[in-house]
Design a protein around this motif. Sequence first.
Motif, PDB file in Angstrom:
ATOM      1  N   LYS A   1      -4.266   5.170   8.297  1.00  0.00           N
ATOM      2  CA  LYS A   1      -5.470   4.672   7.417  1.00  0.00           C
ATOM      3  C   LYS A   1      -5.103   3.307   6.913  1.00  0.00           C
ATOM      4  O   LYS A   1      -6.050   2.408   6.807  1.00  0.00           O
ATOM      5  CB  LYS A   1      -5.425   5.610   6.286  1.00  0.00           C
ATOM      6  N   VAL A   2      -3.862   2.857   6.732  1.00  0.00           N
ATOM      7  CA  VAL A   2      -3.738   1.234   6.527  1.00  0.00           C
ATOM      8  C   VAL A   2      -4.010   0.406   7.525  1.00  0.00           C
ATOM      9  O   VAL A   2      -4.850  -0.551   7.370  1.00  0.00           O
ATOM     10  CB  VAL A   2      -2.182   1.126   5.909  1.00  0.00           C
TER      11      VAL A   2
ATOM     12  N   VAL B   1      -5.189  11.259   1.545  1.00  0.00           N
ATOM     13  CA  VAL B   1      -4.355  10.989   2.577  1.00  0.00           C
ATOM     14  C   VAL B   1      -3.098  11.483   2.513  1.00  0.00           C
ATOM     15  O   VAL B   1      -2.527  11.231   1.438  1.00  0.00           O
ATOM     16  CB  VAL B   1      -4.403   9.410   3.003  1.00  0.00           C
TER      17      VAL B   1
ATOM     18  N   LEU C   1      -5.784  -0.193  -2.306  1.00  0.00           N
ATOM     19  CA  LEU C   1      -5.869   0.601  -1.277  1.00  0.00           C
ATOM     20  C   LEU C   1      -4.765   1.729  -1.328  1.00  0.00           C
ATOM     21  O   LEU C   1      -5.231   2.876  -0.992  1.00  0.00           O
ATOM     22  CB  LEU C   1      -5.586  -0.459  -0.107  1.00  0.00           C
TER      23      LEU C   1
ATOM     24  N   GLN D   1      -0.619  10.743   7.672  1.00  0.00           N
ATOM     25  CA  GLN D   1      -1.622   9.785   8.135  1.00  0.00           C
ATOM     26  C   GLN D   1      -1.871   8.304   7.506  1.00  0.00           C
ATOM     27  O   GLN D   1      -2.625   7.624   7.647  1.00  0.00           O
ATOM     28  CB  GLN D   1      -2.957  10.549   7.571  1.00  0.00           C
ATOM     29  N   LEU D   2      -0.851   7.997   6.387  1.00  0.00           N
ATOM     30  CA  LEU D   2      -0.894   6.945   5.850  1.00  0.00           C
ATOM     31  C   LEU D   2      -0.758   5.703   6.712  1.00  0.00           C
ATOM     32  O   LEU D   2      -1.719   4.718   6.462  1.00  0.00           O
ATOM     33  CB  LEU D   2       0.304   6.960   4.978  1.00  0.00           C
TER      34      LEU D   2
ATOM     35  N   LEU E   1      -6.038   5.425  -1.091  1.00  0.00           N
ATOM     36  CA  LEU E   1      -5.456   6.272  -0.070  1.00  0.00           C
ATOM     37  C   LEU E   1      -4.821   7.498  -0.690  1.00  0.00           C
ATOM     38  O   LEU E   1      -4.776   8.798   0.026  1.00  0.00           O
ATOM     39  CB  LEU E   1      -4.670   5.775   0.801  1.00  0.00           C
ATOM     40  N   SER E   2      -4.114   7.541  -1.877  1.00  0.00           N
ATOM     41  CA  SER E   2      -3.388   8.643  -2.339  1.00  0.00           C
ATOM     42  C   SER E   2      -4.355   9.888  -2.888  1.00  0.00           C
ATOM     43  O   SER E   2      -3.921  10.838  -3.132  1.00  0.00           O
ATOM     44  CB  SER E   2      -2.710   7.934  -3.599  1.00  0.00           C
TER      45      SER E   2
ATOM     46  N   TYR F   1       0.763   3.835  -2.902  1.00  0.00           N
ATOM     47  CA  TYR F   1       0.440   5.270  -2.515  1.00  0.00           C
ATOM     48  C   TYR F   1       1.643   6.235  -3.298  1.00  0.00           C
ATOM     49  O   TYR F   1       1.423   7.337  -4.023  1.00  0.00           O
ATOM     50  CB  TYR F   1       0.696   5.451  -1.214  1.00  0.00           C
TER      51      TYR F   1
ATOM     52  N   GLU G   1      -6.403   1.149   9.683  1.00  0.00           N
ATOM     53  CA  GLU G   1      -7.880   1.409   9.535  1.00  0.00           C
ATOM     54  C   GLU G   1      -8.688   0.637   8.690  1.00  0.00           C
ATOM     55  O   GLU G   1      -9.537  -0.243   9.196  1.00  0.00           O
ATOM     56  CB  GLU G   1      -8.250   2.824   9.441  1.00  0.00           C
ATOM     57  N   TYR G   2      -8.185   0.206   7.535  1.00  0.00           N
ATOM     58  CA  TYR G   2      -8.568  -0.435   6.373  1.00  0.00           C
ATOM     59  C   TYR G   2      -8.314  -1.925   6.303  1.00  0.00           C
ATOM     60  O   TYR G   2      -8.567  -2.693   5.572  1.00  0.00           O
ATOM     61  CB  TYR G   2      -8.264   0.374   5.149  1.00  0.00           C
TER      62      TYR G   2
ATOM     63  N   PRO H   1       0.786  -0.934   0.124  1.00  0.00           N
ATOM     64  CA  PRO H   1       0.038  -0.058   0.017  1.00  0.00           C
ATOM     65  C   PRO H   1       0.830   1.145   0.014  1.00  0.00           C
ATOM     66  O   PRO H   1       0.541   2.238  -0.787  1.00  0.00           O
ATOM     67  CB  PRO H   1      -0.866  -0.046   1.159  1.00  0.00           C
TER      68      PRO H   1
END
Length: 225
Positions: free
Chosen positions: A188-189, A180, A172, A184-185, A176-177, A52, A191-192, A48
């Motif tokens: 968020k990774v 985010v 993903l 925050q990366l 996110l790119s 990103y 989180e998902y 990811p």
Amino acid sequence: MLDLITLSIFDANEFFNWFVNHANYWFVFIFMVIESSFIPFPSELVVPPAAYLAMQPDSTMNIYAVTLIATAGALVGALVNYYLALWVGRPIVYRFANSRLGHMLLIDEAKVDKAEKYFDDHGAISTFIGRLIPAVRQLISIPAGLARMHLGKFVIFTTLGALVWNAILALLGYFLSTFVNKDQLLTKVEEYNDYLTYAGYGIGVICVLFILYNAFKPKPSNNTI
């Protein structure tokens, strides 16, 4: 929560930040080899963020190349497990799983036994489906080696499974790119991550149903008038 964050071997946050600042194709390949071998290292920390970064305007990487290189690394790591199991045999594999070093690498007899049972229950296709399932992904190559699975089939199923999983991870990163920033990366990774797991299970179930459908659907009659 990503498995690696529970390890005391190193700080996942520090690694993630380092990787984001130094990512290139070679690192994607090397860390995916590690991820796919018997060393615990989640691919969520590699693909990811690489995808990103590939989507950034100043990037020298391409998201499609990231996916393919990650898949190549996963195949090499899987072959390491396959040949180790093939050469050393079941007694040594289980002895290692019960050793202190095995436990340090988060491997134990129960996990190896689970992977072997999964392989026994699902046959050769398990090397494809197993690549999509947590706790089985890294170890599914071991029972394939123990069973002396045909190398060509092993490579094909492993490559397809790894490609599907890495494509999900790359999507993903692409997603996110769009909203985010780098700070925050990792959050968020994480989180998902559960959604990634559900996606892997879902694709695995669809594949099994498709295989069963083709295996049991009525065959067309060859009768002619």
